[in-house]
Motif scaffolding. Structure first.
Motif, PDB file in Angstrom:
ATOM      1  N   HIS A  70     -12.110  -6.146  -5.249  1.00  0.00           N
ATOM      2  CA  HIS A  70     -11.561  -7.305  -4.996  1.00  0.00           C
ATOM      3  C   HIS A  70     -10.039  -7.160  -4.148  1.00  0.00           C
ATOM      4  CE1 HIS A  70      -9.650  -7.094  -8.951  1.00  0.00           C
ATOM      5  NE2 HIS A  70      -8.630  -7.418  -8.275  1.00  0.00           N
ATOM      6  N   VAL A  71      -9.812  -8.225  -3.671  1.00  0.00           N
ATOM      7  CA  VAL A  71      -8.447  -7.865  -2.803  1.00  0.00           C
ATOM      8  C   VAL A  71      -7.231  -8.245  -3.757  1.00  0.00           C
ATOM      9  CG1 VAL A  71      -7.110  -8.916  -0.929  1.00  0.00           C
ATOM     10  CG2 VAL A  71      -9.650  -8.617  -0.783  1.00  0.00           C
ATOM     11  N   ARG A  72      -6.516  -7.409  -3.684  1.00  0.00           N
ATOM     12  CA  ARG A  72      -5.214  -7.525  -4.879  1.00  0.00           C
ATOM     13  C   ARG A  72      -4.048  -8.313  -3.911  1.00  0.00           C
ATOM     14  NH1 ARG A  72      -2.885  -2.262  -6.163  1.00  0.00           N
ATOM     15  NH2 ARG A  72      -1.807  -3.193  -7.643  1.00  0.00           N
ATOM     16  N   PHE A  73      -3.942  -7.922  -2.527  1.00  0.00           N
ATOM     17  CA  PHE A  73      -2.703  -8.532  -1.868  1.00  0.00           C
ATOM     18  C   PHE A  73      -3.017  -8.413  -0.633  1.00  0.00           C
ATOM     19  CE2 PHE A  73      -1.248  -4.282  -3.190  1.00  0.00           C
ATOM     20  CZ  PHE A  73      -0.903  -3.852  -1.824  1.00  0.00           C
ATOM     21  N   LEU A  74      -2.427  -9.424   0.301  1.00  0.00           N
ATOM     22  CA  LEU A  74      -2.397  -8.943   1.500  1.00  0.00           C
ATOM     23  C   LEU A  74      -1.052  -9.442   2.209  1.00  0.00           C
ATOM     24  CD1 LEU A  74      -3.254  -8.202   4.523  1.00  0.00           C
ATOM     25  CD2 LEU A  74      -3.990 -10.796   4.849  1.00  0.00           C
ATOM     26  N   ARG A  75       0.059  -8.556   2.508  1.00  0.00           N
ATOM     27  CA  ARG A  75       1.364  -9.092   2.846  1.00  0.00           C
ATOM     28  C   ARG A  75       1.490  -8.940   4.135  1.00  0.00           C
ATOM     29  NH1 ARG A  75       2.480  -5.255  -1.528  1.00  0.00           N
ATOM     30  NH2 ARG A  75       2.523  -6.634  -3.797  1.00  0.00           N
ATOM     31  N   VAL A  76       2.151  -9.888   4.900  1.00  0.00           N
ATOM     32  CA  VAL A  76       2.368 -10.061   6.282  1.00  0.00           C
ATOM     33  C   VAL A  76       3.946 -10.159   6.516  1.00  0.00           C
ATOM     34  CG1 VAL A  76       2.115 -11.247   8.279  1.00  0.00           C
ATOM     35  CG2 VAL A  76       0.277 -11.384   6.551  1.00  0.00           C
ATOM     36  N   TYR A  77       4.281  -8.917   7.212  1.00  0.00           N
ATOM     37  CA  TYR A  77       5.895  -8.848   7.543  1.00  0.00           C
ATOM     38  C   TYR A  77       6.094  -9.085   9.141  1.00  0.00           C
ATOM     39  CZ  TYR A  77       5.680  -6.314   3.276  1.00  0.00           C
ATOM     40  OH  TYR A  77       5.424  -6.171   1.813  1.00  0.00           O
ATOM     41  N   ASP A  78       7.092 -10.058   9.439  1.00  0.00           N
ATOM     42  CA  ASP A  78       7.270 -10.125  10.737  1.00  0.00           C
ATOM     43  C   ASP A  78       8.850 -10.771  10.849  1.00  0.00           C
ATOM     44  OD1 ASP A  78       6.100 -10.886  13.494  1.00  0.00           O
ATOM     45  OD2 ASP A  78       7.342 -12.646  13.349  1.00  0.00           O
ATOM     46  N   LYS A  79       9.435 -10.460  11.925  1.00  0.00           N
ATOM     47  CA  LYS A  79      10.790 -10.690  12.117  1.00  0.00           C
ATOM     48  C   LYS A  79      11.379 -12.013  11.858  1.00  0.00           C
ATOM     49  CE  LYS A  79      11.177  -7.128  15.614  1.00  0.00           C
ATOM     50  NZ  LYS A  79      11.578  -6.799  17.248  1.00  0.00           N
ATOM     51  N   THR A 133       1.214 -14.789  14.712  1.00  0.00           N
ATOM     52  CA  THR A 133       2.162 -14.826  15.775  1.00  0.00           C
ATOM     53  C   THR A 133       2.910 -13.550  15.857  1.00  0.00           C
ATOM     54  OG1 THR A 133       2.494 -17.321  15.460  1.00  0.00           O
ATOM     55  CG2 THR A 133       4.247 -16.022  16.779  1.00  0.00           C
ATOM     56  N   GLY A 134       3.177 -13.072  17.138  1.00  0.00           N
ATOM     57  CA  GLY A 134       3.781 -11.900  17.265  1.00  0.00           C
ATOM     58  C   GLY A 134       3.111 -10.619  17.137  1.00  0.00           C
ATOM     59  N   MET A 135       4.063  -9.567  16.715  1.00  0.00           N
ATOM     60  CA  MET A 135       3.451  -8.345  16.314  1.00  0.00           C
ATOM     61  C   MET A 135       3.561  -8.057  14.875  1.00  0.00           C
ATOM     62  SD  MET A 135       2.329  -6.948  19.136  1.00  0.00           S
ATOM     63  CE  MET A 135       2.314  -5.129  19.244  1.00  0.00           C
ATOM     64  N   PRO A 136       3.045  -8.730  13.949  1.00  0.00           N
ATOM     65  CA  PRO A 136       3.406  -8.488  12.569  1.00  0.00           C
ATOM     66  C   PRO A 136       2.644  -7.253  12.063  1.00  0.00           C
ATOM     67  CG  PRO A 136       1.386  -9.991  12.810  1.00  0.00           C
ATOM     68  CD  PRO A 136       1.926  -9.753  14.108  1.00  0.00           C
ATOM     69  N   GLU A 137       3.206  -6.832  11.127  1.00  0.00           N
ATOM     70  CA  GLU A 137       2.883  -5.386  10.230  1.00  0.00           C
ATOM     71  C   GLU A 137       2.272  -6.006   8.696  1.00  0.00           C
ATOM     72  OE1 GLU A 137       4.778  -1.853   8.195  1.00  0.00           O
ATOM     73  OE2 GLU A 137       5.012  -1.708  10.219  1.00  0.00           O
ATOM     74  N   CYS A 138       0.983  -5.756   8.563  1.00  0.00           N
ATOM     75  CA  CYS A 138       0.377  -6.049   7.184  1.00  0.00           C
ATOM     76  C   CYS A 138       0.141  -5.021   6.337  1.00  0.00           C
ATOM     77  CB  CYS A 138      -1.050  -6.326   7.653  1.00  0.00           C
ATOM     78  SG  CYS A 138      -1.122  -8.125   9.053  1.00  0.00           S
ATOM     79  N   LYS A 139       0.249  -5.441   5.271  1.00  0.00           N
ATOM     80  CA  LYS A 139      -0.152  -4.441   4.072  1.00  0.00           C
ATOM     81  C   LYS A 139      -1.234  -4.971   3.147  1.00  0.00           C
ATOM     82  CE  LYS A 139       2.231  -1.463   0.853  1.00  0.00           C
ATOM     83  NZ  LYS A 139       3.612  -1.080   0.011  1.00  0.00           N
ATOM     84  N   PHE A 140      -2.298  -4.252   3.172  1.00  0.00           N
ATOM     85  CA  PHE A 140      -3.361  -4.749   2.401  1.00  0.00           C
ATOM     86  C   PHE A 140      -3.705  -3.716   1.114  1.00  0.00           C
ATOM     87  CE2 PHE A 140      -8.029  -4.734   2.329  1.00  0.00           C
ATOM     88  CZ  PHE A 140      -8.434  -5.839   2.080  1.00  0.00           C
ATOM     89  N   GLY A 141      -4.218  -4.484   0.290  1.00  0.00           N
ATOM     90  CA  GLY A 141      -4.339  -3.578  -1.078  1.00  0.00           C
ATOM     91  C   GLY A 141      -5.607  -4.005  -1.845  1.00  0.00           C
ATOM     92  N   LEU A 142      -6.541  -3.074  -2.150  1.00  0.00           N
ATOM     93  CA  LEU A 142      -7.566  -3.490  -2.929  1.00  0.00           C
ATOM     94  C   LEU A 142      -7.228  -2.894  -4.287  1.00  0.00           C
ATOM     95  CD1 LEU A 142     -10.481  -2.078  -0.565  1.00  0.00           C
ATOM     96  CD2 LEU A 142      -9.770  -4.605  -1.060  1.00  0.00           C
ATOM     97  N   ASN A 143      -8.167  -3.091  -5.205  1.00  0.00           N
ATOM     98  CA  ASN A 143      -8.258  -2.500  -6.869  1.00  0.00           C
ATOM     99  C   ASN A 143      -8.510  -1.071  -6.744  1.00  0.00           C
ATOM    100  OD1 ASN A 143     -10.742  -3.710  -6.509  1.00  0.00           O
ATOM    101  ND2 ASN A 143     -11.206  -4.002  -8.525  1.00  0.00           N
ATOM    102  N   ASP A 144      -7.913  -0.229  -5.804  1.00  0.00           N
ATOM    103  CA  ASP A 144      -8.654   1.251  -5.970  1.00  0.00           C
ATOM    104  C   ASP A 144      -8.054   1.966  -7.157  1.00  0.00           C
ATOM    105  OD1 ASP A 144      -8.888   3.620  -5.096  1.00  0.00           O
ATOM    106  OD2 ASP A 144      -8.002   3.614  -3.198  1.00  0.00           O
ATOM    107  N   LYS A 145      -8.867   2.530  -7.736  1.00  0.00           N
ATOM    108  CA  LYS A 145      -8.587   3.206  -8.966  1.00  0.00           C
ATOM    109  C   LYS A 145      -7.456   4.205  -8.831  1.00  0.00           C
ATOM    110  CE  LYS A 145     -10.972   6.026 -12.447  1.00  0.00           C
ATOM    111  NZ  LYS A 145     -12.103   7.011 -12.646  1.00  0.00           N
TER     112      LYS A 145
END
Length: 426
Positions: A395-404, A207-219
């Motif tokens: 592998h995916v470490r996290f996916l954070r979704v920020y919305d008002k 919903t809306g215009m969320p900002e996402c932060k995506f993290g992999l196990n990047d060295k």
């Protein structure tokens, strides 16, 4: 920049053309037709042709040529990206396999798209979702007609891949990490080439215009975060390419993947890993030729992944000499049979458990030839699919979704590894 865009059929006839600058004319199409299409150079020569101080950059879809003409010193990558995006837009409107007849039946629509996607030779908005807001086939209207102010923001704003006002009862994100393993092993067992090419596919229902932060196990990220603490080593990820929604400035600064996602399905990124590849299968072949009339092939296949996992759609193609007349096959499980049209024993296994071992033994009878030739021995080819396994270790470490509004988001992650060019020489 680009002076003209043409679409030609396989006879070299101009189906559609749009002139953006007056330094070239339709007469130039005759030169392209004679020197490229009639000369049948399109499949054997580079997709750039210089004719009479005019550059022709072209790509092909089915039996049609999409050609860009220019007299200036343009960036070829930019022109080809526009042509590819143009074809992608037409696929969205006319169907994946649009042909010459569907093009001719939708001339008005195509000219509208040509005017909206390019202005005075400069590529403009090629986002399908935004184009559909104000260009449709005439018989279907969007369910929620956007206000003129909102439409202007969509067209001219920085975030043209997502419109405002999207609402969902359940906010969900589906993430697919899809990898392809490329392997070449010599007849002595040494690895000549091993790499993994991967892509992260997402399907967002937010919903809306969320900002996402995506993290992999990047060295690089893990080494920076650990700062001396002992943690699991990360994966060295190379050749990252991203969807245009990703903020490249932040990624260059601290390797964080931050973005406002498009609505629905899209490809977030592609990557490549060359080091420490976890090979799903190990193959040990042994070939014994007895004179000119007999040959024995033994193949042992070992699954290197966890016993909790399993591979599906496993197909192993073991090459045999062309003068094979009879074959006697023994295999521990699955189905194997000699297929003369492929000159191979094709071994199919629907479900291959992890850590399992299986054997294939083939006794061949060969027809004696008048002029004996040494068997070239093509490599063994393997096809497979392993769910919930990554050969690169990504592998995916996290996916954070920020919305008002701070709503809760359900996240679903799936891993699939497939065979690319998985070959073992014998």
């Amino acid at each position: 920049m680009i002076s003209m865009i043409m679409v030609l059929n396989q006879k070299g006839e101009i189906m559609i053309s749009r002139q953006y600058r007056d330094d070239v004319s339709r007469v130039a199409a005759d030169s392209f037709r004679i020197q490229v299409i009639a000369a049948k150079e399109a499949s054997s020569q580079p997709p750039i042709k210089r004719i009479e101080n005019c550059s022709f950059l072209y790509t092909r879809h089915l039996n049609m040529y999409f050609v860009a003409l220019t007299k200036s010193n343009v960036n070829p990558a930019l022109v080809f990206e526009y042509l590819f995006q143009k074809i992608r837009v037409l696929k969205a409107y006319l169907g994946e396999e649009f042909d010459e007849s569907s093009m001719r039946n939708n001339m008005t629509l195509i000219y509208e798209l040509m005017d909206e996607t390019m202005d005075f030779g400069y590529p403009q908005n090629c986002a399908v979702d935004v184009l559909r807001l104000y260009i449709n086939l005439g018989n279907v209207k969007p369910q929620d007609e956007p206000e003129p102010e909102q439409l202007t923001k969509q067209i001219t704003g920085a975030i043209d891949w997502r419109r405002e006002g999207i609402r969902y009862k359940k906010n969900e994100v589906y993430i697919d990490v899809l990898e392809s393993v490329n392997l070449l092993i010599s007849s002595t067992g040494s690895i000549l080439r091993s790499e993994v090419t991967g892509r992260v596919q997402m399907n967002t229902k937010l919903t809306g215009m969320p900002e996402c932060k995506f993290g992999l196990n990047d060295k690089l990220v893990i080494e920076k975060e650990s700062a001396g603490n002992r943690k699991k080593p990360g994966v060295e990820i190379d050749d990252c390419t991203f969807h245009r929604c990703v903020r490249l400035g932040k990624f260059d600064a601290d390797r964080t993947i931050t973005f406002i996602p498009p609505d629905g399905e899209f490809e977030l990124m592609r990557y490549r890993v060359n080091d420490n590849v976890n090979l799903p299968f190990r193959l040990i072949p042994a070939v014994q030729e007895e004179g000119q009339t007999k040959c024995t092939i033994n193949l042992k296949v070992i699954a290197n992944f966890s016993e909790k996992l399993f591979a599906t759609h496993v197909v192993i193609k073991v090459p045999v000499p062309k003068n094979t007349s009879k074959s006697k096959i023994k295999n521990s499980f699955g189905r194997a049979k000699y297929e003369p049209e492929q000159n191979a024993i094709v071994w199919r296994i629907k479900r291959f458990p992890g850590k399992a071992e299986c054997m294939l033994t083939v006794d061949l009878e060969l027809v004696r030839t008048v002029r004996p030739k040494a068997w070239v021995r093509p490599p063994i080819n393997v096809e497979f699919q392993v769910p919930m396994f990554t050969a690169s270790g990504v592998h995916v470490r996290f996916l954070r979704v920020y919305d008002k509004s701070g709503y809760h988001t359900n996240r679903w992650v799936r891993y699939i590894t497939k065979a690319g060019g998985y070959q073992v020489r014998i």
